[in-house]
Design a protein around this motif. Structure first.
Motif, PDB file in Angstrom:
ATOM      1  N   GLY A  61       0.920  -1.233  -0.108  1.00 59.37           N
ATOM      2  CA  GLY A  61       0.144   0.027   0.014  1.00 59.37           C
ATOM      3  C   GLY A  61       0.793   1.363   0.037  1.00 59.37           C
ATOM      4  N   VAL A  62       0.539   2.146  -0.478  1.00 61.18           N
ATOM      5  CA  VAL A  62       1.243   3.407  -0.716  1.00 61.18           C
ATOM      6  C   VAL A  62       1.462   3.767   0.892  1.00 61.18           C
ATOM      7  N   PRO A  63       2.797   4.711   0.846  1.00 59.41           N
ATOM      8  CA  PRO A  63       3.102   5.420   2.086  1.00 59.41           C
ATOM      9  C   PRO A  63       2.071   6.210   2.750  1.00 59.41           C
ATOM     10  N   GLY A  64       1.592   5.764   4.159  1.00 57.02           N
ATOM     11  CA  GLY A  64       0.515   6.820   4.751  1.00 57.02           C
ATOM     12  C   GLY A  64      -0.809   5.866   4.874  1.00 57.02           C
ATOM     13  N   VAL A  65      -0.807   4.789   4.029  1.00 59.34           N
ATOM     14  CA  VAL A  65      -2.091   4.040   4.054  1.00 59.34           C
ATOM     15  C   VAL A  65      -2.420   3.476   5.140  1.00 59.34           C
ATOM     16  N   GLY A  66      -1.259   3.236   6.006  1.00 60.95           N
ATOM     17  CA  GLY A  66      -1.620   2.781   7.324  1.00 60.95           C
ATOM     18  C   GLY A  66      -0.933   1.393   7.721  1.00 60.95           C
ATOM     19  N   LYS A  67      -0.030   0.723   6.634  1.00 61.47           N
ATOM     20  CA  LYS A  67       0.593  -0.597   6.707  1.00 61.47           C
ATOM     21  C   LYS A  67       1.270  -0.755   8.233  1.00 61.47           C
ATOM     22  N   SER A  68       2.087   0.203   8.599  1.00 67.54           N
ATOM     23  CA  SER A  68       2.733  -0.427   9.990  1.00 67.54           C
ATOM     24  C   SER A  68       1.628  -0.417  11.034  1.00 67.54           C
ATOM     25  N   THR A  69       0.732   0.520  11.169  1.00 64.14           N
ATOM     26  CA  THR A  69      -0.263   0.600  12.135  1.00 64.14           C
ATOM     27  C   THR A  69      -1.364  -0.776  11.864  1.00 64.14           C
ATOM     28  N   PHE A  70      -1.435  -1.254  10.677  1.00 66.61           N
ATOM     29  CA  PHE A  70      -2.310  -2.311  10.467  1.00 66.61           C
ATOM     30  C   PHE A  70      -1.352  -3.499  10.634  1.00 66.61           C
ATOM     31  N   THR A 106      11.224   3.003  14.775  1.00 65.50           N
ATOM     32  CA  THR A 106      10.013   3.404  15.798  1.00 65.50           C
ATOM     33  C   THR A 106       8.769   2.720  15.243  1.00 65.50           C
ATOM     34  N   ARG A 107       8.669   2.076  13.981  1.00 59.24           N
ATOM     35  CA  ARG A 107       7.443   1.552  13.508  1.00 59.24           C
ATOM     36  C   ARG A 107       7.274   0.153  14.436  1.00 59.24           C
ATOM     37  N   MET A 108       5.780  -0.054  14.503  1.00 60.01           N
ATOM     38  CA  MET A 108       5.395  -1.071  15.274  1.00 60.01           C
ATOM     39  C   MET A 108       6.098  -1.482  16.498  1.00 60.01           C
ATOM     40  N   THR A 200      -8.492   0.826   4.648  1.00 58.41           N
ATOM     41  CA  THR A 200      -8.023   1.192   5.916  1.00 58.41           C
ATOM     42  C   THR A 200      -8.717   2.578   6.552  1.00 58.41           C
ATOM     43  N   LYS A 201      -8.581   2.563   7.660  1.00 58.19           N
ATOM     44  CA  LYS A 201      -9.011   3.855   8.571  1.00 58.19           C
ATOM     45  C   LYS A 201     -10.332   3.919   8.360  1.00 58.19           C
ATOM     46  N   THR A 202     -11.239   2.946   8.574  1.00 57.47           N
ATOM     47  CA  THR A 202     -12.847   3.136   8.539  1.00 57.47           C
ATOM     48  C   THR A 202     -12.981   3.295   9.904  1.00 57.47           C
ATOM     49  N   ASP A 203     -13.100   4.522  10.512  1.00 57.18           N
ATOM     50  CA  ASP A 203     -13.299   5.212  11.587  1.00 57.18           C
ATOM     51  C   ASP A 203     -13.519   6.492  11.578  1.00 57.18           C
ATOM     52  N   SER A 204     -13.974   7.120  12.539  1.00 56.60           N
ATOM     53  CA  SER A 204     -13.926   8.698  12.992  1.00 56.60           C
ATOM     54  C   SER A 204     -14.592   9.541  11.955  1.00 56.60           C
ATOM     55  N   GLY A 205     -15.671   8.833  11.411  1.00 51.96           N
ATOM     56  CA  GLY A 205     -16.621   9.574  10.456  1.00 51.96           C
ATOM     57  C   GLY A 205     -16.219   9.214   8.844  1.00 51.96           C
ATOM     58  N   CYS A 238     -11.586  -1.744   7.255  1.00 54.87           N
ATOM     59  CA  CYS A 238     -10.999  -2.051   8.748  1.00 54.87           C
ATOM     60  C   CYS A 238     -10.432  -0.824   9.260  1.00 54.87           C
ATOM     61  N   SER A 239     -10.382  -1.041  10.458  1.00 59.19           N
ATOM     62  CA  SER A 239      -9.533   0.280  11.283  1.00 59.19           C
ATOM     63  C   SER A 239      -8.604  -0.327  12.160  1.00 59.19           C
ATOM     64  N   ALA A 240      -7.332  -0.138  11.843  1.00 61.00           N
ATOM     65  CA  ALA A 240      -6.193  -0.702  12.830  1.00 61.00           C
ATOM     66  C   ALA A 240      -6.205   0.013  14.048  1.00 61.00           C
ATOM     67  N   LEU A 241      -6.556   1.283  14.206  1.00 64.13           N
ATOM     68  CA  LEU A 241      -6.388   1.982  15.242  1.00 64.13           C
ATOM     69  C   LEU A 241      -7.472   1.305  16.053  1.00 64.13           C
ATOM     70  N   GLN A 242      -8.838   1.084  15.749  1.00 62.20           N
ATOM     71  CA  GLN A 242      -9.700   0.481  16.602  1.00 62.20           C
ATOM     72  C   GLN A 242      -9.830  -0.953  16.558  1.00 62.20           C
TER      73      GLN A 242
HETATM   74  P1  GDP Z   1       2.328   3.498   6.635  1.00 62.35           P
HETATM   75  O1  GDP Z   1       3.335   4.503   6.012  1.00 62.35           O
HETATM   76  O2  GDP Z   1       1.537   2.845   5.273  1.00 62.35           O
HETATM   77  O3  GDP Z   1       3.026   2.376   7.337  1.00 62.35           O
HETATM   78  O4  GDP Z   1       1.191   4.087   7.395  1.00 62.35           O
HETATM   79  P2  GDP Z   1       1.204   4.308   9.049  1.00 62.35           P
HETATM   80  O5  GDP Z   1       0.730   3.079   9.539  1.00 62.35           O
HETATM   81  O6  GDP Z   1       2.376   5.023   9.501  1.00 62.35           O
HETATM   82  O7  GDP Z   1      -0.014   5.405   9.232  1.00 62.35           O
HETATM   83  C1  GDP Z   1       0.177   6.614   8.416  1.00 62.35           C
HETATM   84  C2  GDP Z   1      -0.919   7.396   9.317  1.00 62.35           C
HETATM   85  O8  GDP Z   1      -2.227   6.937   9.468  1.00 62.35           O
HETATM   86  C3  GDP Z   1      -0.357   7.603  10.877  1.00 62.35           C
HETATM   87  O9  GDP Z   1      -0.621   8.800  11.434  1.00 62.35           O
HETATM   88  C4  GDP Z   1      -1.581   6.633  11.706  1.00 62.35           C
HETATM   89  O10 GDP Z   1      -1.913   6.867  13.080  1.00 62.35           O
HETATM   90  C5  GDP Z   1      -2.742   6.785  10.634  1.00 62.35           C
HETATM   91  N1  GDP Z   1      -3.551   5.557  10.862  1.00 62.35           N
HETATM   92  C6  GDP Z   1      -3.147   4.348  10.506  1.00 62.35           C
HETATM   93  N2  GDP Z   1      -4.003   3.297  10.688  1.00 62.35           N
HETATM   94  C7  GDP Z   1      -5.280   4.183  10.851  1.00 62.35           C
HETATM   95  C8  GDP Z   1      -6.649   3.761  11.563  1.00 62.35           C
HETATM   96  O11 GDP Z   1      -6.949   2.700  11.455  1.00 62.35           O
HETATM   97  N3  GDP Z   1      -7.526   4.897  11.559  1.00 62.35           N
HETATM   98  C9  GDP Z   1      -7.016   6.111  11.688  1.00 62.35           C
HETATM   99  N4  GDP Z   1      -7.870   6.949  12.054  1.00 62.35           N
HETATM  100  N5  GDP Z   1      -5.766   6.531  11.411  1.00 62.35           N
HETATM  101  C10 GDP Z   1      -4.697   5.432  11.234  1.00 62.35           C
END
Ligand code: GDP
Length: 327
Positions: A61-70, A106-108, A200-205, A238-242
């Protein structure tokens, strides 16, 4: 200086799941020294019968999509079930610059503290082809060390996905629910490789947008030819944060595995991947030998000049150099 380990120590350490020795064995595999390469091959050969048993998952997934959070959320979901997981990275950016898109420490953070999780950044300083070989070998070492799920992460920006797709059982593409441009960010070829697209990031509205994106991706996937394995790629949110939707994604991976194991595609896929690995390795080794050849290295600058000056056809130049190499 650390004492050199013997072959037997490497083998026993890896098979016992000793993480320190596993890390050293991976470093050995990444080494460019001839003596290390030889030892690394012997260690790999010895542990080979203990490999192949993990679920191999590619995530892109592109940078910022939420890979490491997922991966953090998904990884903890699995370790909580008692599974041992390894996370490896294939990061093409680390070859070009010292900085990398994926590999920083710092990731994960939380996952890295889990005793059942092992995280290894992308090897640096070698070509993407080289990284791919090292990652395959690292995956085998991790399997021999008892890791049951191997996640291979890469950035969704280039050729690295194709390489990662060629070494995993299941390919997961993470996508954002964008404002109308859902399908723009990622190349069609990468979507075509996906066994599952997770929004990703299916949360907060963001839920409505995510549902719309899901439909858009489902429609897009329908346009691709059906997969010979009998698997229909899915789209999930999905929402990795939740920690939402993580379980469904794992269930999808489990169902995919069952289907392909039952219809024979699982084994044939791995067989084809092994063949492709062999051929990749031949190509890469030939290329290395070609450029390391002294005669070639001597003549290359002059012939390059002729090509740049338009005095020699590139094909003729290449054939001349190959003749020098084969002499
Ligand atoms: P990566 O570059 O693909 O590894 O993306 P990151 O995991 O670093 O996430 C990029 C940004 O998106 C960070 O600020 C995360 O906090 C945010 N983020 C990741 N997952 C979620 C999620 O499930 N929900 C929300 N609201 N934000 C998320």
């Amino acid at each position: 200086m650390k004492r050199r380990l013997t072959k037997e120590e490497y083998i026993a350490g890896v098979l016992n799941g000793n993480r320190v020795i596993l890390s050293r064995a991976i470093t050995l595999i990444e080494s460019q020294l001839d003596e290390d390469k030889q030892l690394a091959r012997e260690v790999l050969e010895a542990v080979l019968p203990h490999t192949g048993n993990s679920v191999r998952i590619g995530i892109t997934g592109v940078p910022g999509v939420g890979k490491s959070t997922f991966i953090e959320s998904f990884g903890k979901f699995l370790t909580n079930q008692g599974k041992k997981i390894a996370v490896l990275a294939v990061d093409p950016s680390s070859q070009i610059s010292k900085g990398s898109i994926l590999g920083d420490k710092t990731r994960m953070e939380e996952l890295s503290r889990e005793p059942r999780a092992y995280i290894r950044p992308s090897p640096a300083g070698i070509s993407l082809g080289g990284v791919t070989h090292k990652t395959r070998e690292t995956m085998l070492l991790c399997e021999a060390a008892g890791f049951e799920v191997i996640i291979i992460e890469t950035v969704g920006v280039g050729q690295s996905e194709t390489f990662v797709h060629g070494m995993v059982d299941f390919f997961l593409l993470l996508m954002l629910a964008g404002a109308g441009d859902e399908l723009q960010g990622i190349k069609k070829g990468i979507m075509e490789m996906a066994d599952l697209i997770a929004i990703t990031k299916t949360d907060s509205g963001n839920e409505l947008q995510a549902r719309q994106a899901k439909i858009a991706y489902e429609n897009a996937l329908h346009l691709f030819p059906t997969n010979s394995s009998g698997w229909y790629p899915q789209v999930l949110t999905c929402s990795a944060l939740q920690n939402k939707g993580i379980d469904d994604i794992w269930q999808s991976i489990v169902r995919h595995r069952e289907l392909l194991q039952n219809n024979g595609h699982f084994i044939s896929n791995r067989q084809q991947q092994n063949l492709a690995w062999m051929h990749d390795f031949i190509k890469q080794t030939l290329e290395e030998r070609f450029y390391q050849n002294t005669q070639v290295a001597n003549q290359l600058p002059l012939i390059e000049q002729d090509v740049v000056a338009g005095q020699k056809l590139p094909i003729k130049a290449a054939l001349e150099l190959l003749a020098v190499f084969e002499k």
